[in-house]
Design an enzyme around this catalytic site. Structure first.
Site, mmCIF file in Angstrom:
data_model
loop_
_atom_site.group_PDB
_atom_site.id
_atom_site.type_symbol
_atom_site.label_atom_id
_atom_site.label_comp_id
_atom_site.label_asym_id
_atom_site.label_seq_id
_atom_site.Cartn_x
_atom_site.Cartn_y
_atom_site.Cartn_z
ATOM 1 C CD GLN A 1 45.814 43.076 35.782
ATOM 2 O OE1 GLN A 1 46.718 43.159 34.954
ATOM 3 N NE2 GLN A 1 46.054 42.991 37.070
ATOM 4 C CD GLU B 1 46.850 57.287 39.573
ATOM 5 O OE1 GLU B 1 46.944 58.479 39.241
ATOM 6 O OE2 GLU B 1 47.141 56.866 40.712
ATOM 7 N NE ARG B 2 51.073 50.332 33.716
ATOM 8 C CZ ARG B 2 51.162 49.595 32.597
ATOM 9 N NH1 ARG B 2 51.481 50.173 31.462
ATOM 10 N NH2 ARG B 2 50.931 48.307 32.626
ATOM 11 N NE ARG B 3 45.709 47.542 35.604
ATOM 12 C CZ ARG B 3 45.199 46.931 36.656
ATOM 13 N NH1 ARG B 3 44.058 46.284 36.570
ATOM 14 N NH2 ARG B 3 45.829 46.969 37.813
ATOM 15 C CD GLU C 1 34.207 29.838 48.173
ATOM 16 O OE1 GLU C 1 33.097 29.587 47.680
ATOM 17 O OE2 GLU C 1 34.371 30.310 49.314
ATOM 18 C CG ASN C 2 36.243 33.891 43.372
ATOM 19 O OD1 ASN C 2 35.229 33.288 43.681
ATOM 20 N ND2 ASN C 2 36.348 35.207 43.435
#
Length: 301
Positions: free
Chosen positions: A76, A94-96, A127-128
């Site tokens: 992610q 921030e954790r990632r 839209e994505n």
């Protein structure tokens, strides 16, 4: 699928155009392009947001996440805001980011945002989501971004994308699965139905065991659900078809209703029914928060 690329000419040109104060229509197009593009950004170029409300992180969770990132990469992406001059400020993740540093990465995948793009980003993400080529994990990430970055409630998000709250909850739960299982969804090793069944298992080790069995034995969603209900018995896989026709099995129309209820509540639902049609519904929940979530769905309906 989101396009992953180095911070190269394409993205650099988009950011340069923003700095040159483009018109509103051009800005909207740039935001739309950035919302579906993932860039690799050097950790040295990312600064922490000083207004980040969360300041403490569980050391054990960080170590486990770092090990996972070292093995499977960062599934992610984080989200950053362009500060100009190839410098960025962290918006979320921030954790990632910390775990990626612990894992020894030099760069991380990131979505890039620009200043004052809130409304345009929301429209671009919605839209994505409508694009058919997105896999379930990419849809889940988009939902999570709308909640985290656009500050939408589940109810508001439901209205924006035209999906039931239970459907949105089911997608977001996928982001809590171990990275190897999320990667399995992205690689089409398992379906959304498989992932949803695995998300209902509390024990991570069991989730991984069931995942590997599913891939190795090419289990259907129904077979995986029976395997989980049977506690992972080795006989469970081979006896799937015979159990379906046993005297205690549910009629196909009742099974369809049960599966529909599982989708609606995002939880395990069991239906017990005797030959006379008498029985009961059982909706399972993991904690008080899960219980309240199910109550909200019941009250809505």
């Amino acid at each position: 699928m989101a396009k992953k690329k180095e911070l190269s000419r394409g993205i650099r040109a988009l950011l340069s155009n923003i700095e040159d104060k483009t018109s509103l229509p051009q800005t909207k197009e740039i935001v739309k392009e950035l919302s579906s593009s993932i860039a690799e950004i050097s950790l040295e170029d990312i600064e922490i947001n000083p207004f980040q409300p969360r300041t403490e992180f569980d050391p054990e969770e960080l170590v486990n996440l770092a090990k996972s990132i070292k093995t499977y990469g960062l599934i992610q992406p984080i989200t950053v805001r362009s500060l100009g001059g190839n410098k960025f400020q962290l918006i979320s993740g921030e954790r990632r980011l910390r775990a990626s540093k612990m894992a020894g990465l030099n760069a991380v995948p990131a979505y890039i945002r620009i200043a004052d793009d809130q409304g345009m980003l929301e429209m671009a993400l919605v839209e994505n989501i409508q694009r058919s080529e997105l896999n379930a994990v990419e849809v889940a990430i988009s939902y999570q971004r709308l909640i985290d970055e656009c500050k939408l409630t589940h109810e508001e998000l439901s209205g924006r994308v035209g999906k039931n709250r239970s459907t949105i909850t089911n997608y977001i739960r996928l982001l809590k699965l171990p990275p190897v299982i999320q990667a399995g969804v992205k690689k089409d090793q398992i379906s959304m139905g498989h992932a949803r069944a695995l998300a209902g298992v509390d024990n991570v080790s069991l989730q991984l065991t069931y995942f590997h069995r599913t891939v190795e034995n090419k289990l259907s969603v129904r077979a995986l659900e029976q395997l989980i209900r049977g506690g992972g018995s080795s006989n469970q896989v081979s006896s799937t078809s015979s159990n379906t026709h046993s005297g205690n099995s549910l009629p196909s129309e009742v099974v369809a209703i049960r599966d529909q209820l599982r989708d609606q509540f995002g939880s395990k639902v069991e239906i017990k029914r005797d030959t006379k049609g008498k029985g009961q519904f059982v909706i399972k929940f993991n904690n008080d928060m899960d219980f309240n979530r199910i109550l909200e769905i019941l009250q809505e309906d």
